[in-house]
Design a protein around this motif. Structure first.
Motif, short mmCIF file in Angstrom:
data_model
loop_
_atom_site.label_atom_id
_atom_site.label_comp_id
_atom_site.label_asym_id
_atom_site.label_seq_id
_atom_site.Cartn_x
_atom_site.Cartn_y
_atom_site.Cartn_z
N GLU A 1 0.82 -1.21 0.00
CA GLU A 1 0.00 0.00 0.00
C GLU A 1 0.86 1.26 0.00
O GLU A 1 0.56 2.24 -0.70
CB GLU A 1 -0.94 0.00 1.21
CG GLU A 1 -2.02 -1.05 1.15
CD GLU A 1 -3.02 -0.78 0.03
OE1 GLU A 1 -3.42 0.38 -0.15
OE2 GLU A 1 -3.41 -1.73 -0.66
N ALA A 2 1.93 1.25 0.78
CA ALA A 2 2.79 2.43 0.85
C ALA A 2 3.45 2.71 -0.50
O ALA A 2 3.53 3.86 -0.94
CB ALA A 2 3.86 2.24 1.93
N GLU A 3 3.91 1.67 -1.18
CA GLU A 3 4.55 1.84 -2.47
C GLU A 3 3.54 2.29 -3.52
O GLU A 3 3.84 3.14 -4.38
CB GLU A 3 5.22 0.54 -2.91
CG GLU A 3 5.83 0.56 -4.31
CD GLU A 3 6.93 1.61 -4.49
OE1 GLU A 3 7.27 1.89 -5.65
OE2 GLU A 3 7.46 2.12 -3.47
N LEU A 4 2.34 1.75 -3.47
CA LEU A 4 1.31 2.15 -4.42
C LEU A 4 0.97 3.63 -4.24
O LEU A 4 0.84 4.38 -5.22
CB LEU A 4 0.07 1.29 -4.22
CG LEU A 4 -1.02 1.38 -5.30
CD1 LEU A 4 -0.50 0.95 -6.65
CD2 LEU A 4 -2.23 0.54 -4.89
N PHE A 5 0.85 4.06 -2.99
CA PHE A 5 0.57 5.47 -2.72
C PHE A 5 1.73 6.35 -3.17
O PHE A 5 1.53 7.43 -3.74
CB PHE A 5 0.29 5.68 -1.23
CG PHE A 5 -0.11 7.08 -0.88
CD1 PHE A 5 -1.42 7.50 -1.02
CD2 PHE A 5 0.83 7.99 -0.41
CE1 PHE A 5 -1.79 8.79 -0.70
CE2 PHE A 5 0.48 9.29 -0.08
CZ PHE A 5 -0.84 9.69 -0.23
N ARG A 6 2.96 5.89 -2.92
CA ARG A 6 4.13 6.67 -3.33
C ARG A 6 4.14 6.87 -4.85
O ARG A 6 4.42 7.96 -5.34
CB ARG A 6 5.41 5.96 -2.88
CG ARG A 6 6.69 6.78 -3.12
CD ARG A 6 7.94 5.93 -2.95
NE ARG A 6 8.07 4.95 -4.02
CZ ARG A 6 8.52 5.25 -5.24
NH1 ARG A 6 8.88 6.48 -5.55
NH2 ARG A 6 8.63 4.29 -6.14
N ALA B 1 -6.28 -1.33 -8.94
CA ALA B 1 -5.47 -0.31 -9.61
C ALA B 1 -5.79 1.06 -9.03
O ALA B 1 -6.81 1.26 -8.34
CB ALA B 1 -5.75 -0.32 -11.12
N VAL B 2 -4.92 2.01 -9.30
CA VAL B 2 -5.16 3.42 -8.97
C VAL B 2 -5.11 4.20 -10.27
O VAL B 2 -4.14 4.10 -11.03
CB VAL B 2 -4.12 3.97 -7.98
CG1 VAL B 2 -4.32 5.48 -7.79
CG2 VAL B 2 -4.22 3.26 -6.64
N LEU B 3 -6.18 4.97 -10.53
CA LEU B 3 -6.22 5.85 -11.69
C LEU B 3 -5.92 7.26 -11.21
O LEU B 3 -6.66 7.82 -10.40
CB LEU B 3 -7.60 5.80 -12.35
CG LEU B 3 -7.80 6.74 -13.55
CD1 LEU B 3 -6.88 6.37 -14.71
CD2 LEU B 3 -9.26 6.73 -13.99
N VAL B 4 -4.81 7.83 -11.70
CA VAL B 4 -4.40 9.18 -11.32
C VAL B 4 -4.71 10.11 -12.49
O VAL B 4 -4.21 9.91 -13.60
CB VAL B 4 -2.89 9.23 -10.99
CG1 VAL B 4 -2.48 10.65 -10.61
CG2 VAL B 4 -2.55 8.25 -9.88
N THR B 5 -5.52 11.11 -12.24
CA THR B 5 -5.76 12.16 -13.23
C THR B 5 -5.13 13.45 -12.70
O THR B 5 -5.34 13.82 -11.54
CB THR B 5 -7.26 12.38 -13.49
OG1 THR B 5 -7.89 12.87 -12.30
CG2 THR B 5 -7.93 11.08 -13.93
#
Length: 449
Positions: free
Chosen positions: A87-92, A122-126
């Protein structure tokens, strides 16, 4: 193609520090379903076809910056596979995607990144540069992107008709207003309301650098739920808005923290005055210079009512870009501190701020990535939701330590509580240290008998 007054100022800020993410506007969502990347790419193409600023570049020219547009197909979805990331790496990695500087002249001001940890995670960053968007736009962008994805997956026809009015029409309307009789009256109002005042400034922990910097961090003040309910009731009982109550007490907190008895702060407000603009992605923002003038006996209620009055008067002149006021009149920066409100129940993706929702057939939830830190000395964003009020205090770390923001937020919180308990208390008389804390401090100075 045309640029608004606000966009020209943001372009200049970008030229001064092109590597800073301070003006990146970000909305990231966690997706708990399988995502078809081909459909998501098609949805990105539809999105930028509808909203022309998302496919605009801002290029330096001999007479100043100019806006150019690219074909919708140029906008690409970036997919990064991150299997095994915790989780920490995904947030980073989400924050890294959000903070990447924009090359406004070459690449434009919009990006989408899909960080895929697993087939259904997944995380979608806009991310956009502020020059093409505002807070509402960030939510409209995610809403339209996910809705487009859902239509494509379902095999439904495209809804990518260009948003109207176009951005050139918006800029032309701004120019027409500023030279109209109403615009002239608005300029006169701002000159009068700001007469003799300068931008609010707090004592800094370090000398102000000779060149403005954009390095920042965020301190959060979350009001207790009970305080939020009391504030809402107290404001309604007096015909005031909760934001005016918070703004007035914030101005009082600045006064008690060394900003002086008379100053200006900025209150960014929307310029989405026509029906078409309410569904458009763009930089629909003007900043109102809100004055604070404290006399020796002014009470907390005086501060709150004064904030309400100046907000109401300012909104009547909000179409006028105050950046046009002559620099000599300003005697320094327009603002060093700003405060604004975001109402979660009015955001274009209902329920997303509070918790997981289904959008475009996907289960999504908010991924709260820090953003827009360091734009000014201090920018305060008040978030109002069903759970209460929270203030994100984004400050310039070259000027302030976190401890200073902790003290300021504590002062503000104490003044809010005092304004609800005893609103007729003079702002200068509110004790900023609780009795238990005061006793502890006095004990530190007490030697042996």
């Amino acid at each position: 193609m045309l640029m608004s007054i606000g966009q020209q100022g943001l372009w200049l800020a970008h030229q001064l520090d092109p590597e800073s993410p301070a003006y990146n506007v970000v909305l990231a969502v966690r997706i708990r379903d399988r995502v078809r990347t081909d459909a998501l790419q098609e949805a990105v193409t539809e999105l930028v076809a509808r909203h022309e600023l998302l496919r605009s570049r801002f290029v330096a020219a001999e007479g100043g910056p100019v806006r150019e547009t690219d074909p919708p197909e140029k906008a690409r979805l970036e997919v990064r596979e991150v299997p095994g990331a915790d989780e920490a790496e995904l947030f980073r990695q989400a924050r890294q995607a959000a903070d990447k500087p924009f090359r406004l002249g070459d690449e434009g001001a919009f990006r989408t990144v899909l960080l895929r940890r697993a087939a259904d995670d997944a995380v979608l960053v806009t991310a956009t540069h502020h020059i093409v968007s505002d807070a509402t736009s960030a939510w409209l962008l995610v809403r339209d992107l996910l809705a487009g994805y859902g239509r494509i997956v379902a095999g439904q026809p495209s809804a990518a008709a260009p948003a109207t009015p176009g951005w050139d029409e918006q800029v032309l309307a701004e120019r027409e207003f500023t030279t109209s009789p109403r615009g002239v009256r608005a300029a006169a109002y701002w000159r009068h309301s700001r007469a003799g005042l300068v931008a609010a400034a707090l004592p800094t922990d370090r000398p102000r650098p000779p060149r403005r910097t954009l390095n920042g961090a965020t301190h959060e003040l979350a009001l207790p739920a009970g305080t939020g309910r009391r504030l809402t009731r107290a404001a309604a009982a007096r015909g005031l808005t909760p934001f005016a109550w918070l703004l007035g007490t914030f101005q009082a907190a600045l006064r008690r923290s060394g900003a002086g008895d008379a100053f200006l702060i900025g209150c960014p407000v929307t310029t989405r005055f026509s029906p078409g603009t309410r569904e458009a992605i763009g930089y629909y923002v003007n900043a109102l210079p809100i004055a604070a003038r404290f006399g020796p006996g002014d009470t907390l209620l005086d501060a709150v009512e004064g904030a309400q009055r100046r907000l109401r008067e300012g909104m009547a002149h909000a179409r006028y870009p105050v950046e046009l006021l002559d620099g000599a009149e300003r005697r320094g920066p327009l603002f060093r501190i700003s405060c604004t409100l975001v109402a979660a129940d009015r955001l274009p993706v209902p329920g997303l701020y509070e918790g997981p929702v289904v959008a475009g057939g996907l289960r999504v939830e908010l991924c709260d990535v820090p953003q827009q830190e360091g734009q000014l000395d201090l920018t305060v964003e008040v978030l109002q939701s069903a759970s209460g009020f929270k203030a994100l205090m984004r400050y310039n770390t070259d000027l302030f330590d976190e401890d200073t923001m902790v003290r300021l937020s504590g002062t503000w919180h104490r003044l809010i509580e005092a304004s609800l308990d005893l609103p007729d208390t003079p702002t200068a008389d509110v004790p900023l240290v609780g009795q238990d804390d005061l006793a502890a401090l006095l004990a530190l100075g007490a030697g042996p008998a």
